[in-house]
Design an enzyme around this catalytic site. Structure first.
Site, PDB file in Angstrom:
ATOM      1  N   TYR A  51       7.681  -1.748  -0.099  1.00 35.77           N
ATOM      2  CA  TYR A  51       6.803  -1.521  -1.264  1.00 35.77           C
ATOM      3  C   TYR A  51       7.095  -0.132  -1.860  1.00 35.77           C
ATOM      4  O   TYR A  51       7.032   0.882  -1.159  1.00 35.77           O
ATOM      5  CB  TYR A  51       5.322  -1.603  -0.886  1.00 35.77           C
ATOM      6  CG  TYR A  51       4.855  -2.963  -0.388  1.00 35.77           C
ATOM      7  CD1 TYR A  51       5.618  -4.115  -0.556  1.00 35.77           C
ATOM      8  CD2 TYR A  51       3.628  -3.093   0.257  1.00 35.77           C
ATOM      9  CE1 TYR A  51       5.181  -5.353  -0.093  1.00 35.77           C
ATOM     10  CE2 TYR A  51       3.182  -4.328   0.729  1.00 35.77           C
ATOM     11  CZ  TYR A  51       3.975  -5.444   0.546  1.00 35.77           C
ATOM     12  OH  TYR A  51       3.539  -6.668   1.017  1.00 35.77           O
ATOM     13  N   PHE A 197      -1.912 -12.106  -1.762  1.00 36.54           N
ATOM     14  CA  PHE A 197      -2.271 -12.505  -3.133  1.00 36.54           C
ATOM     15  C   PHE A 197      -3.649 -13.177  -3.124  1.00 36.54           C
ATOM     16  O   PHE A 197      -3.843 -14.234  -3.746  1.00 36.54           O
ATOM     17  CB  PHE A 197      -1.245 -13.467  -3.739  1.00 36.54           C
ATOM     18  CG  PHE A 197       0.093 -12.861  -4.108  1.00 36.54           C
ATOM     19  CD1 PHE A 197       0.192 -11.551  -4.547  1.00 36.54           C
ATOM     20  CD2 PHE A 197       1.259 -13.624  -4.036  1.00 36.54           C
ATOM     21  CE1 PHE A 197       1.436 -11.005  -4.897  1.00 36.54           C
ATOM     22  CE2 PHE A 197       2.497 -13.083  -4.390  1.00 36.54           C
ATOM     23  CZ  PHE A 197       2.579 -11.783  -4.820  1.00 36.54           C
ATOM     24  N   PRO A 198      -4.645 -12.598  -2.442  1.00 37.38           N
ATOM     25  CA  PRO A 198      -5.948 -13.259  -2.334  1.00 37.38           C
ATOM     26  C   PRO A 198      -6.656 -13.410  -3.680  1.00 37.38           C
ATOM     27  O   PRO A 198      -7.505 -14.287  -3.836  1.00 37.38           O
ATOM     28  CB  PRO A 198      -6.742 -12.336  -1.398  1.00 37.38           C
ATOM     29  CG  PRO A 198      -6.111 -10.991  -1.569  1.00 37.38           C
ATOM     30  CD  PRO A 198      -4.648 -11.270  -1.782  1.00 37.38           C
ATOM     31  N   LEU A 199      -6.284 -12.540  -4.632  1.00 37.73           N
ATOM     32  CA  LEU A 199      -6.906 -12.610  -5.960  1.00 37.73           C
ATOM     33  C   LEU A 199      -5.936 -13.229  -6.972  1.00 37.73           C
ATOM     34  O   LEU A 199      -6.173 -13.123  -8.186  1.00 37.73           O
ATOM     35  CB  LEU A 199      -7.333 -11.202  -6.412  1.00 37.73           C
ATOM     36  CG  LEU A 199      -8.284 -10.473  -5.455  1.00 37.73           C
ATOM     37  CD1 LEU A 199      -8.576  -9.053  -5.943  1.00 37.73           C
ATOM     38  CD2 LEU A 199      -9.592 -11.263  -5.303  1.00 37.73           C
ATOM     39  N   ALA A 200      -4.879 -13.867  -6.459  1.00 41.77           N
ATOM     40  CA  ALA A 200      -3.863 -14.467  -7.342  1.00 41.77           C
ATOM     41  C   ALA A 200      -3.419 -13.455  -8.403  1.00 41.77           C
ATOM     42  O   ALA A 200      -3.442 -13.735  -9.603  1.00 41.77           O
ATOM     43  CB  ALA A 200      -4.370 -15.765  -7.965  1.00 41.77           C
ATOM     44  N   GLY A 202      -4.908 -10.957  -9.505  1.00 42.28           N
ATOM     45  CA  GLY A 202      -5.990 -10.485 -10.382  1.00 42.28           C
ATOM     46  C   GLY A 202      -6.611 -11.604 -11.203  1.00 42.28           C
ATOM     47  O   GLY A 202      -7.678 -11.440 -11.788  1.00 42.28           O
ATOM     48  N   LEU A 204      -8.190 -14.033 -10.221  1.00 45.12           N
ATOM     49  CA  LEU A 204      -9.488 -14.437  -9.663  1.00 45.12           C
ATOM     50  C   LEU A 204     -10.524 -13.302  -9.702  1.00 45.12           C
ATOM     51  O   LEU A 204     -11.477 -13.304  -8.924  1.00 45.12           O
ATOM     52  CB  LEU A 204      -9.293 -14.939  -8.227  1.00 45.12           C
ATOM     53  CG  LEU A 204      -8.496 -16.249  -8.120  1.00 45.12           C
ATOM     54  CD1 LEU A 204      -8.089 -16.540  -6.669  1.00 45.12           C
ATOM     55  CD2 LEU A 204      -9.314 -17.421  -8.672  1.00 45.12           C
ATOM     56  N   THR A 205     -10.310 -12.338 -10.591  1.00 42.69           N
ATOM     57  CA  THR A 205     -11.288 -11.242 -10.666  1.00 42.69           C
ATOM     58  C   THR A 205     -12.288 -11.441 -11.807  1.00 42.69           C
ATOM     59  O   THR A 205     -13.262 -10.700 -11.910  1.00 42.69           O
ATOM     60  CB  THR A 205     -10.581  -9.883 -10.903  1.00 42.69           C
ATOM     61  OG1 THR A 205      -9.864  -9.956 -12.150  1.00 42.69           O
ATOM     62  CG2 THR A 205      -9.618  -9.562  -9.782  1.00 42.69           C
ATOM     63  N   GLY A 206     -12.011 -12.379 -12.696  1.00 45.73           N
ATOM     64  CA  GLY A 206     -12.923 -12.614 -13.822  1.00 45.73           C
ATOM     65  C   GLY A 206     -12.528 -11.896 -15.098  1.00 45.73           C
ATOM     66  O   GLY A 206     -13.192 -12.036 -16.123  1.00 45.73           O
TER      67      GLY A 206
END
Ligand code: NAP
Length: 302
Positions: A51, A197-200, A202, A204-206
Site C-alpha cells: 500500500y 472492501f466492506p463499504l464497497a 464507499g 455503502l456509505t450513503g
C-alpha cells in the site's frame, strides 16, 4: 466499542483499513486518521507492504510512535513490491517481514498475512517460514488473504504449531461470495474473518445517490467509478437505504452491522480518509439486526 477475538488477539469490531495511507493521504492526513481512531476506541489497523509502495506502513509506524502497546497491527506480504520481490517463498517471507518491521518501526507484527496465494510455492514451505517467524518473536499470529476454503484446508494440513488465525477476503452487502464456502470454513475451524472492501469503496456509505453527481474528491470520481459505481449497484443501494431508513438507521449502519451480525467477522476494516469518516464509522456497528431484518435484506439483494 466492542472487541472480538482474532486468535490470541483482541481487536475492535470497527478497524481501520490502511490502503488510503500513502496513496490518498499524506503523513499528516494519516496521523489525523490514526489519532481519531484511537480516540474512538479503535485498536486494529490493517495495512500491507504494497500500500502506497511502502508508505502506508511508514506513515502508520510514524503515527503510532509511542503508542505501540495500545494497538494491534496487521500487515501483508506477497504482492509485487519490485522486480523479484513478491510471492511466498521462505527466503522472501523473511526479507519482506524484516522490511515491514523496519517501515513500521516495531519489534513484532501482531498479524502477518499472505496477501494472495502463491501457486509457485508449496504452501507447506510458506507455513514453515511463518511458523519460524512466530518462534523467533517477530510475528504473533499469521493469516491469509484471498484464499479459497480449499486453499485454507491445504494450509491447515501442514504440521504447525500455528495455523491461520484469520482470513481476509472481499465481503460486503454487494459482494457476498464468501458466504458460500469461506465463512462456513471459518465457522467450522474458528478462523476469524476480516471483510475487505466492506463499504464497497464507499458506495455503502450513503453519499452516492441515484440522479445525484458523485461528491468531489471521492472514489466515485476516480478509477473505481466505472467498475463499482454502476447504475445497477446504485439501484441496489437505493433499496438498502429505504430499508435502513424504515428501521430508523442509516445505510452506513446497515453496511457495518450486517457484517458484524456474523460471529465469524472479528473486525470491519473499513478505509477512512478523514477523522470525520473514522468517527462516523466507529458508531456504525451497534445496530443488532434481527433474523427478520437479515432475511429482508437477503430478499432485497436477491
Ligand atoms: P472500503 O472500506 O470499502 O471503502 C473505503 C472508502 O469509503 C474510503 O476511502 C472513503 O472513500 C469511503 N468512506 C469510508 N467511511 C466513510 C464515511 N463514514 N462517510 C463517507 N465515506 C466514507 O474500501 P478500502 O479502504 O479499499 O478497503 C478496506 C480495507 O480492506 C483496505 O484499507 C485494506 O486494508 C483492505 N483491503 C484488502 C485487500 C486484499 O486483497 N486483502 C484488497 C482491498 C482492500 P472516499 O475516498 O471516497 O472518501
Amino acid at each position: 466499542m466492542e472487541y472480538r477475538r482474532l486468535g490470541s488477539l483482541e481487536v475492535s469490531v470497527v478497524g481501520i483499513g490502511c490502503n488510503n495511507f500513502g496513496w490518498r493521504t499524506d503523513a499528516a492526513g494519516t496521523a489525523a486518521v490514526v489519532d481519531a481512531a484511537l480516540d474512538a476506541g479503535i485498536n486494529f489497523f490493517d495495512t500491507a507492504d504494497v500500500y502506497g509502495a511502502g508508505q502506508s506502513e511508514d506513515f502508520l509506524g510514524k503515527a503510532l510512535k509511542g503508542r505501540r502497546s495500545k494497538v494491534i497491527i496487521a500487515t501483508k506480504f506477497g504482492m509485487k513490491m519490485s522486480e523479484g520481490k513478491r510471492g511466498a517463498r521462505p527466503e522472501y517471507v523473511r526479507e519482506a517481514l524484516d522490511a515491514s518491521l523496519r517501515r513500521l518501526q516495531v519489534e513484532a507484527i501482531d498479524l502477518y498475512q499472505i496477501h494472495f496465494p502463491d501457486p509457485s510455492t508449496p504452501i507447506a514451505d510458506t507455513m514453515h517460514a511463518l511458523n519460524d517467524a512466530v518462534k523467533v518473536g517477530k510475528v504473533r499470529e499469521i493469516g491469509c488473504s484471498n484464499f479459497s476454503a480449499e486453499q485454507m484446508r491445504a494450509a491447515r494440513a501442514t504440521p504447525g504449531p500455528r495455523y491461520f488465525a484469520s482470513v481476509q477476503n472481499e465481503y460486503s452487502l454487494l459482494k457476498r461470495d464468501a458466504q458460500a464456502e469461506v465463512l462456513p470454513e471459518c465457522a467450522r475451524t474458528g478462523v476469524a474473518f476480516l471483510p475487505y472492501f466492506p463499504l464497497a469503496n464507499g458506495l455503502l456509505t450513503g453519499k452516492y445517490r441515484k440522479g445525484k453527481t458523485f461528491p468531489e474528491g471521492s472514489r466515485g470520481k476516480d478509477a473505481f467509478g466505472p467498475k463499482v459505481f454502476t447504475p445497477d449497484n446504485i439501484e441496489r443501494v437505493e433499496a438498502l437505504i429505504a430499508f435502513a431508513e424504515s428501521r430508523r438507521h442509516s445505510l452506513l449502519e446497515l453496511a457495518f452491522s450486517w457484517l458484524t451480525a456474523r460471529p465469524e467477522v472479528s473486525s470491519v476494516i473499513a478505509g477512512a480518509k478523514t477523522p470525520y469518516q473514522v468517527r462516523a464509522n466507529s458508531h456504525a456497528a451497534s445496530w443488532k439486526l434481527t433474523a427478520a431484518d437479515l432475511a429482508e435484506v437477503d430478499g432485497i439483494l436477491a
